[in-house]
Design a protein around this motif. Structure first.
Motif, PDB file in Angstrom:
ATOM      1  N   ALA A   1       0.833  -1.212   0.000  1.00 53.32           N
ATOM      2  CA  ALA A   1       0.000   0.000   0.000  1.00 53.32           C
ATOM      3  C   ALA A   1       0.867   1.260   0.000  1.00 53.32           C
ATOM      4  CB  ALA A   1      -0.937  -0.004   1.205  1.00 53.32           C
ATOM      5  N   GLU A   2       1.947   1.249   0.779  1.00 49.81           N
ATOM      6  CA  GLU A   2       2.847   2.401   0.808  1.00 49.81           C
ATOM      7  C   GLU A   2       3.540   2.580  -0.537  1.00 49.81           C
ATOM      8  OE1 GLU A   2       4.212   2.510   5.495  1.00 49.81           O
ATOM      9  OE2 GLU A   2       5.190   1.086   4.138  1.00 49.81           O
ATOM     10  N   LEU A   3       3.915   1.473  -1.136  1.00 50.48           N
ATOM     11  CA  LEU A   3       4.560   1.525  -2.447  1.00 50.48           C
ATOM     12  C   LEU A   3       3.605   2.090  -3.496  1.00 50.48           C
ATOM     13  CD1 LEU A   3       7.049   0.928  -4.142  1.00 50.48           C
ATOM     14  CD2 LEU A   3       6.241  -1.420  -4.388  1.00 50.48           C
TER      15      LEU A   3
ATOM     16  N   ILE B   1       4.006   5.552  -5.641  1.00 55.41           N
ATOM     17  CA  ILE B   1       3.934   5.565  -7.106  1.00 55.41           C
ATOM     18  C   ILE B   1       2.842   6.518  -7.573  1.00 55.41           C
ATOM     19  CG2 ILE B   1       3.369   4.172  -9.138  1.00 55.41           C
ATOM     20  CD1 ILE B   1       4.842   1.835  -7.731  1.00 55.41           C
ATOM     21  N   ASP B   2       1.704   6.532  -6.876  1.00 57.93           N
ATOM     22  CA  ASP B   2       0.632   7.460  -7.229  1.00 57.93           C
ATOM     23  C   ASP B   2       1.092   8.914  -7.131  1.00 57.93           C
ATOM     24  OD1 ASP B   2      -1.186   5.470  -7.836  1.00 57.93           O
ATOM     25  OD2 ASP B   2      -2.138   5.500  -5.842  1.00 57.93           O
TER      26      ASP B   2
ATOM     27  N   ALA C   1       4.680   2.529 -15.209  1.00 61.55           N
ATOM     28  CA  ALA C   1       4.401   2.621 -13.774  1.00 61.55           C
ATOM     29  C   ALA C   1       2.994   2.108 -13.474  1.00 61.55           C
ATOM     30  CB  ALA C   1       4.550   4.061 -13.301  1.00 61.55           C
ATOM     31  N   GLN C   2       2.043   2.436 -14.333  1.00 60.14           N
ATOM     32  CA  GLN C   2       0.676   1.963 -14.122  1.00 60.14           C
ATOM     33  C   GLN C   2       0.598   0.447 -14.246  1.00 60.14           C
ATOM     34  OE1 GLN C   2      -1.253   4.506 -16.997  1.00 60.14           O
ATOM     35  NE2 GLN C   2      -1.872   5.968 -15.428  1.00 60.14           N
ATOM     36  N   LEU C   3       1.331  -0.129 -15.198  1.00 63.35           N
ATOM     37  CA  LEU C   3       1.379  -1.581 -15.320  1.00 63.35           C
ATOM     38  C   LEU C   3       1.990  -2.221 -14.084  1.00 63.35           C
ATOM     39  CD1 LEU C   3       2.433  -2.091 -19.058  1.00 63.35           C
ATOM     40  CD2 LEU C   3       0.277  -2.778 -18.000  1.00 63.35           C
TER      41      LEU C   3
ATOM     42  N   SER D   1       0.219  -4.698 -11.232  1.00 66.75           N
ATOM     43  CA  SER D   1       0.734  -6.048 -10.961  1.00 66.75           C
ATOM     44  C   SER D   1       0.993  -6.276  -9.475  1.00 66.75           C
ATOM     45  CB  SER D   1       2.029  -6.283 -11.749  1.00 66.75           C
ATOM     46  OG  SER D   1       3.084  -5.506 -11.207  1.00 66.75           O
ATOM     47  N   LEU D   2       0.958  -5.200  -8.693  1.00 62.76           N
ATOM     48  CA  LEU D   2       1.209  -5.352  -7.236  1.00 62.76           C
ATOM     49  C   LEU D   2       0.024  -5.996  -6.541  1.00 62.76           C
ATOM     50  CD1 LEU D   2       2.999  -2.003  -6.374  1.00 62.76           C
ATOM     51  CD2 LEU D   2       4.018  -4.254  -6.635  1.00 62.76           C
TER      52      LEU D   2
END
Length: 86
Positions: A5-7, A11-12, A79-81, A85-86
């Motif tokens: 969630a932090e990652l 990224i957001d 980055a969205q991909l 995938s996370l």
């Protein structure tokens, strides 16, 4: 170690900053286009080499801005991909 969630949140935030940068690049491109039109008008009545050189520089700067924007679009897609995938 950072959680998923932090990652994703980091990224957001990065994607938002990239979006802001893209907006700035687009605005700069619009200003360059306006400057090119102004120089084109000046060039019509003048054979002055300085005006021609300035117009060529603006054209090159516009191309570089477009390349920068294209690169950021690719980075955003990647980055969205990654986030999906996370």
């Amino acid at each position: 170690m950072a959680s998923v969630a932090e990652l994703k949140a980091a990224i957001d935030i990065a994607l938002q900053q990239i979006g802001d940068g893209q907006s700035a690049v687009q605005a700069a491109g619009e200003k360059l286009a306006e400057a090119q039109q102004t120089l084109a008008g000046a060039l019509e009545g003048s054979g002055h080499e300085t005006v021609e050189a300035a117009q060529a520089s603006l054209t090159q700067a516009g191309q570089e801005l477009e390349e920068c924007l294209a690169a950021t679009l690719v980075a955003v897609e990647q980055a969205q991909l990654y986030v999906s995938s996370l």
